[in-house]
Design a protein around this motif. Sequence first.
Motif, short mmCIF file in Angstrom:
data_model
loop_
_atom_site.label_atom_id
_atom_site.label_comp_id
_atom_site.label_asym_id
_atom_site.label_seq_id
_atom_site.Cartn_x
_atom_site.Cartn_y
_atom_site.Cartn_z
N HIS A 132 0.81 -1.23 0.00
CA HIS A 132 0.00 0.00 0.00
C HIS A 132 0.84 1.28 0.00
CE1 HIS A 132 -0.31 -0.47 4.68
NE2 HIS A 132 0.65 0.38 4.38
N ALA A 133 2.17 1.13 -0.16
CA ALA A 133 3.05 2.31 -0.10
C ALA A 133 3.37 2.88 -1.48
CB ALA A 133 4.36 1.95 0.59
N VAL A 134 3.54 4.18 -1.52
CA VAL A 134 4.20 4.84 -2.64
C VAL A 134 5.38 5.56 -2.02
CG1 VAL A 134 4.04 6.67 -4.38
CG2 VAL A 134 2.08 5.17 -3.97
N THR A 135 6.59 5.24 -2.47
CA THR A 135 7.79 5.83 -1.86
C THR A 135 8.38 6.88 -2.79
OG1 THR A 135 8.25 3.69 -0.81
CG2 THR A 135 10.07 5.29 -0.90
N LEU A 136 8.67 8.05 -2.24
CA LEU A 136 9.26 9.12 -3.04
C LEU A 136 10.65 9.45 -2.51
CD1 LEU A 136 5.92 10.98 -3.01
CD2 LEU A 136 7.01 10.15 -5.09
N PHE A 137 11.58 9.64 -3.40
CA PHE A 137 12.94 9.96 -2.96
C PHE A 137 13.67 10.68 -4.08
CE2 PHE A 137 15.61 6.94 -5.31
CZ PHE A 137 14.62 6.18 -5.89
N SER A 138 14.83 11.22 -3.76
CA SER A 138 15.66 11.83 -4.81
C SER A 138 17.07 12.01 -4.28
CB SER A 138 15.09 13.18 -5.24
OG SER A 138 15.48 14.19 -4.36
N ALA A 139 17.97 12.38 -5.18
CA ALA A 139 19.35 12.66 -4.77
C ALA A 139 19.51 14.14 -4.44
CB ALA A 139 20.31 12.28 -5.90
N THR A 140 18.49 14.93 -4.71
CA THR A 140 18.69 16.39 -4.71
C THR A 140 18.92 16.98 -3.33
OG1 THR A 140 16.29 16.69 -4.67
CG2 THR A 140 17.35 16.74 -6.82
N LYS A 141 18.32 16.40 -2.31
CA LYS A 141 18.49 16.96 -0.96
C LYS A 141 19.85 16.57 -0.39
CE LYS A 141 15.76 19.04 0.38
NZ LYS A 141 15.71 20.52 0.28
N ALA A 142 20.15 15.28 -0.40
CA ALA A 142 21.39 14.81 0.24
C ALA A 142 22.63 15.30 -0.48
CB ALA A 142 21.39 13.29 0.32
N TRP A 143 22.54 15.44 -1.81
CA TRP A 143 23.72 15.89 -2.55
C TRP A 143 23.63 17.38 -2.89
CZ3 TRP A 143 22.45 10.68 -2.81
CH2 TRP A 143 23.49 9.79 -2.54
N ASN A 144 22.66 18.06 -2.33
CA ASN A 144 22.61 19.52 -2.39
C ASN A 144 22.47 20.08 -3.82
OD1 ASN A 144 22.58 21.86 -0.83
ND2 ASN A 144 24.76 22.26 -1.15
N ILE A 145 21.59 19.45 -4.59
CA ILE A 145 21.37 19.92 -5.96
C ILE A 145 19.86 20.13 -6.20
CG2 ILE A 145 23.48 19.08 -7.07
CD1 ILE A 145 21.99 16.42 -7.70
N PRO A 146 19.16 20.81 -5.27
CA PRO A 146 17.70 20.86 -5.35
C PRO A 146 17.17 21.61 -6.57
CG PRO A 146 18.47 22.37 -3.67
CD PRO A 146 19.66 21.57 -4.11
N GLY A 147 17.99 22.46 -7.18
CA GLY A 147 17.50 23.20 -8.36
C GLY A 147 17.52 22.35 -9.62
N LEU A 148 18.06 21.14 -9.54
CA LEU A 148 18.26 20.36 -10.78
C LEU A 148 17.08 19.47 -11.18
CD1 LEU A 148 22.06 19.53 -10.82
CD2 LEU A 148 20.78 20.98 -12.38
N ARG A 149 16.00 19.56 -10.44
CA ARG A 149 14.71 18.99 -10.84
C ARG A 149 14.74 17.55 -11.35
NH1 ARG A 149 11.27 21.47 -8.23
NH2 ARG A 149 13.06 21.20 -6.94
N CYS A 150 14.95 16.65 -10.41
CA CYS A 150 14.86 15.23 -10.75
C CYS A 150 14.58 14.43 -9.48
CB CYS A 150 16.18 14.76 -11.38
SG CYS A 150 16.14 13.04 -11.90
N GLY A 151 13.51 13.67 -9.49
CA GLY A 151 13.18 12.84 -8.34
C GLY A 151 12.59 11.53 -8.82
N PHE A 152 12.17 10.69 -7.87
CA PHE A 152 11.74 9.34 -8.22
C PHE A 152 10.55 8.89 -7.38
CE2 PHE A 152 16.23 9.95 -8.71
CZ PHE A 152 16.51 9.45 -9.97
N ALA A 153 9.72 8.06 -7.98
CA ALA A 153 8.69 7.35 -7.23
C ALA A 153 9.02 5.87 -7.35
CB ALA A 153 7.31 7.63 -7.82
N ALA A 154 9.04 5.17 -6.22
CA ALA A 154 9.21 3.71 -6.24
C ALA A 154 7.83 3.11 -5.99
CB ALA A 154 10.20 3.26 -5.17
#
Length: 389
Positions: free
Chosen positions: A227-249
């Motif tokens: 029943h989960a939808v998981t959302l994550f990205s590299a943008t927060k941890a690697w400090n590139i939030p302006g680069l607009r790319c994330g993921f849904a698992a």
Amino acid sequence: MTDTRYAGFEWDVAKSRQRRTKRWSVYGPEVVDLTVAEMDLPIAEPIMAALRDALERQTVGYPIPGPQSGLPETAAKWLTEVHGLPVDAGAVRLLPELMKGITNAVREFTPAGAAVVVPTPTYRSFFGAVELAGRSAVEVPMLRDADGYHLDCERIDEALAAGAGSVLLCHPANPVGRLFRPSELQQLAAVVDRHGARVISDEIHAPLRYQRDFVPYAAVGEIARRHAVTLFSATKAWNIPGLRCGFAALTNPVDVERWDRLPGAATGGISPLGMVASAAAFEYGGSWLERAIEALAGNRALLERRFAEAGLAEVYAPSEATYLAWLDLRRLGAADPAAILREKTGVATTAGPEHGSAGAGFARLNFATPPDVLDDAVSRIIDFVRTAG
Ligand SMILES: Cc1ncc(COP(=O)(O)O)c(C=O)c1O
């Protein structure tokens, strides 16, 4: 602002200002701005190298976010091996940003007219995303004891029984810095399953954690996975939030079919440079991340030590994850202590109540800044709180 090194990083606020991003652009130089969630750290060299190479190749056209880009596979490998959530590439979909993913997930997986349960305090933009999806948010304040924040599964149960259709989780929790324990996540999964509801879990902060293990929500058991939808990205941890790319698992295969029927406007806007940078982060960004965590852990210890030495230990309980400090300033007797701090000390923090009604009396402080800047900000806060509180 002279000492520019932390954990071996050569960086200072002047360099961050040169980025001309939001981080140091909101206020004039008289304000120490610890609001926006961006880090005062250099970008990892493997990411910079990948970006330089992509620019040389003029990779600035429309992106190809499907399997042929290789990124779903890279992200799935990282999710499985590092994040702790086994998925294959076929379950990963790209997004321009997590907030769009949350809006999509709320709209698709919460029945029309059903509310969304939001454990609070939480990331303030969640409220707007729920509204944009045409649903209303029902706040369920987290419980707080000497060990920190916990999900209030009983009240979540009640809200679902009253007709809510999903739970929007921020795990690890922004702003409180909590890593929810597998046992409470399992309890949540049982409650959600009983009501046939869904969990949307934003796990963007997961790589930035200290000591304690992180267990993704969908990894606590088969029911949660379904029943989960998981959302994550590299943008927060690697400090590139302006680069607009994330993921849904999407760990339920039925959700993949549904997601693939979404219109392009709901998933489009991914940056090709964000894709290049995210791949570099997952593949080659591990050692930079370790150093970043070391730097942040030093700052976290600085905060803990300074408040404790000032006899104000209750103001800051060390964050288990994120570079955010959730300051308990209830002794000031104001709903929004951030406004007072800003005026009286020149330190800008984010208003607690923006994170839900459970945020009254608190302020959020970004500690991903050089230690001398942080030390100065903390001195100002301590001096003020001691006289005012
Ligand atoms: C929990 C959380 N989710 C999402 C975001 C924003 O992600 P995006 O820019 O990909 O929408 C942030 C930014 O601080 C955040 O803290």
